[in-house]
Design a protein around this motif. Structure first.
Motif, PDB file in Angstrom:
ATOM      1  N   ASP A 200      -7.486 -83.537 -59.544  1.00 25.68           N
ATOM      2  CA  ASP A 200      -6.949 -84.727 -58.889  1.00 25.68           C
ATOM      3  C   ASP A 200      -5.454 -84.620 -58.618  1.00 25.68           C
ATOM      4  OD1 ASP A 200      -9.193 -86.845 -58.844  1.00 25.68           O
ATOM      5  OD2 ASP A 200      -9.355 -85.870 -60.799  1.00 25.68           O
ATOM      6  N   ALA A 201      -4.703 -84.029 -59.549  1.00 25.67           N
ATOM      7  CA  ALA A 201      -3.248 -83.982 -59.362  1.00 25.67           C
ATOM      8  C   ALA A 201      -2.669 -82.809 -60.135  1.00 25.67           C
ATOM      9  CB  ALA A 201      -2.611 -85.286 -59.843  1.00 25.67           C
TER      10      ALA A 201
ATOM     11  N   PRO B  83      -8.300 -84.601 -51.177  1.00 25.41           N
ATOM     12  CA  PRO B  83      -6.836 -84.589 -51.174  1.00 25.41           C
ATOM     13  C   PRO B  83      -6.297 -84.181 -52.550  1.00 25.41           C
ATOM     14  CG  PRO B  83      -7.683 -86.633 -50.242  1.00 25.41           C
ATOM     15  CD  PRO B  83      -8.859 -85.921 -50.843  1.00 25.41           C
TER      16      PRO B  83
ATOM     17  N   LYS C  36      -2.816 -84.419 -54.981  1.00 22.04           N
ATOM     18  CA  LYS C  36      -1.448 -84.896 -55.220  1.00 22.04           C
ATOM     19  C   LYS C  36      -0.696 -83.810 -55.979  1.00 22.04           C
ATOM     20  CE  LYS C  36      -2.733 -89.759 -55.872  1.00 22.04           C
ATOM     21  NZ  LYS C  36      -2.303 -90.278 -54.587  1.00 22.04           N
TER      22      LYS C  36
ATOM     23  N   ALA D 106       2.947 -83.680 -57.793  1.00 24.05           N
ATOM     24  CA  ALA D 106       4.184 -84.381 -58.159  1.00 24.05           C
ATOM     25  C   ALA D 106       5.132 -83.388 -58.798  1.00 24.05           C
ATOM     26  CB  ALA D 106       3.868 -85.529 -59.115  1.00 24.05           C
TER      27      ALA D 106
ATOM     28  N   GLU E  19      -0.555 -84.296 -50.896  1.00 22.84           N
ATOM     29  CA  GLU E  19       0.438 -85.378 -50.949  1.00 22.84           C
ATOM     30  C   GLU E  19       1.544 -84.950 -51.910  1.00 22.84           C
ATOM     31  OE1 GLU E  19       0.955 -90.055 -52.269  1.00 22.84           O
ATOM     32  OE2 GLU E  19      -1.039 -89.168 -52.299  1.00 22.84           O
ATOM     33  N   TRP E  20       2.741 -84.739 -51.382  1.00 25.15           N
ATOM     34  CA  TRP E  20       3.879 -84.316 -52.208  1.00 25.15           C
ATOM     35  C   TRP E  20       4.570 -85.563 -52.739  1.00 25.15           C
ATOM     36  CZ3 TRP E  20       4.199 -79.156 -53.040  1.00 25.15           C
ATOM     37  CH2 TRP E  20       3.550 -78.310 -52.125  1.00 25.15           C
ATOM     38  N   ILE E  21       4.746 -85.637 -54.032  1.00 24.76           N
ATOM     39  CA  ILE E  21       5.336 -86.826 -54.661  1.00 24.76           C
ATOM     40  C   ILE E  21       6.564 -86.402 -55.453  1.00 24.76           C
ATOM     41  CG2 ILE E  21       4.948 -88.694 -56.335  1.00 24.76           C
ATOM     42  CD1 ILE E  21       1.892 -88.275 -55.705  1.00 24.76           C
TER      43      ILE E  21
ATOM     44  N   LEU F 217       3.870 -93.353 -61.878  1.00 21.65           N
ATOM     45  CA  LEU F 217       2.908 -93.024 -60.824  1.00 21.65           C
ATOM     46  C   LEU F 217       1.537 -93.500 -61.303  1.00 21.65           C
ATOM     47  CD1 LEU F 217       2.020 -91.285 -58.308  1.00 21.65           C
ATOM     48  CD2 LEU F 217       1.864 -89.352 -59.879  1.00 21.65           C
TER      49      LEU F 217
ATOM     50  N   LEU G  53      -2.382 -93.365 -60.631  1.00 24.01           N
ATOM     51  CA  LEU G  53      -3.355 -92.610 -59.835  1.00 24.01           C
ATOM     52  C   LEU G  53      -4.296 -93.594 -59.153  1.00 24.01           C
ATOM     53  CD1 LEU G  53      -3.815 -89.432 -61.986  1.00 24.01           C
ATOM     54  CD2 LEU G  53      -2.441 -89.799 -59.960  1.00 24.01           C
ATOM     55  N   GLU G  54      -4.815 -93.181 -57.996  1.00 21.96           N
ATOM     56  CA  GLU G  54      -5.259 -94.134 -56.969  1.00 21.96           C
ATOM     57  C   GLU G  54      -6.313 -95.154 -57.385  1.00 21.96           C
ATOM     58  OE1 GLU G  54      -7.149 -90.310 -55.403  1.00 21.96           O
ATOM     59  OE2 GLU G  54      -5.738 -90.848 -56.953  1.00 21.96           O
TER      60      GLU G  54
END
Ligand code: ZN
Length: 262
Positions: free
Chosen positions: A55-56, A85, A87, A89, A117-119, A127, A129-130
């Motif tokens: 996820d990230a 997608p 993420k 970070a 998605e660059w964070i 942050l 998560l969605e």
């Protein structure tokens, strides 16, 4: 059930039996990769469909033992036809150079086949998560300041982060130290209770770490990113930390590949 898989527990020194920094945290069904040291893409491939499911990716800082495996991870995800997608970070100053690096490796973001998605981390800005189930809060520390401030211009950014990761509706909190300048970098993070602290032990001594964690409300401590001299005697290290920290229930010194379930 939360779990941490320790993919790489080594420090910045290349070692035959320990990979560079990378840990996989499973929280509320989300897979979070904390740092992308080499060879994280192989370690993830070895564990099923994680390259597609991740996820990230949460990069603490720009040292190569924490981010060097990122391009290979992106290429691996492309070759395995990831669609989900992703993420990523990281310290904001790194986003443009990292994107340029990836481009130089003939990996265009359009060609990856999945959105990235660059964070940019901002100190203490959480942050979520969605689906709203997990929060990640970066706490900037002085690791890179300590390494490079005398070498670089006064206005150069030298960002490095520790994290607090929480299940929002639940009762679980994990702290990851990132690399540190001193054990004091963790003081604010451990001033509220946590289930586990995962701390590096290359840039701080056992005694310094124990002094900061001594009064903390913690259930478990995991020691990673070990310097070579202490990594060879994990049992001795574990025993010493248990002695120094009698209030902590469990001290772990994981090998690469070990999984800790909560
Ligand atoms: Zn490191």
């Amino acid at each position: 059930m939360p779990s941490i898989t320790f993919l790489g527990t080594g420090s910045g020194f290349p070692e035959a039996d320990r990979f560079f920094a990378s840990s996989l945290l499973l929280l509320e069904g989300k897979h979070l990769l904390i740092d992308a040291g080499e060879p994280c893409v192989h370690s993830l491939r070895d564990r099923g469909t994680l390259i597609r499911d991740l996820d990230a990716v949460l990069i603490t800082h720009g040292h190569v033992d924490h981010i060097g495996g990122l391009p290979a991870l992106l290429q691996g995800a492309m070759l395995l036809e990831r669609k989900k997608p992703l993420k990523i970070a990281l310290p904001g100053e790194m986003i443009a150079p990292i994107r340029a690096w990836i481009h130089t490796l003939y990996l265009t973001e359009e060609g990856l086949g999945f959105p990235v998605e660059w964070i940019a981390w901002k100190d203490k800005e959480t942050l979520i998560l969605e689906d709203g189930s997990i929060s990640v809060t970066p706490f900037s520390n002085r690791h890179l300041e300590q390494c490079y401030r005398t070498l670089l211009a006064a206005d150069s950014a030298l960002p490095c982060n520790s994290y607090s990761l929480e299940i929002i509706a639940g009762n679980f909190r994990a702290i990851f130290s990132g690399d540190l300048a001193s054990a004091g970098d963790l003081a604010e993070l451990v001033s509220t209770p946590a289930n586990v602290v995962v701390s590096e032990l290359s840039h701080v001594s056992m005694k310094e770490l124990a002094a900061v964690l001594g009064e903390a409300d913690l259930n478990a401590l995991c020691l990673i990113h070990l310097s070579e001299d202490i990594a060879d005697n994990r049992e001795q290290l574990r025993g010493k930390m248990e002695e120094l920290l009698p209030r902590i229930n469990d001290v772990f010194v994981p090998e690469d590949g070990e999984i800790l379930d909560f």
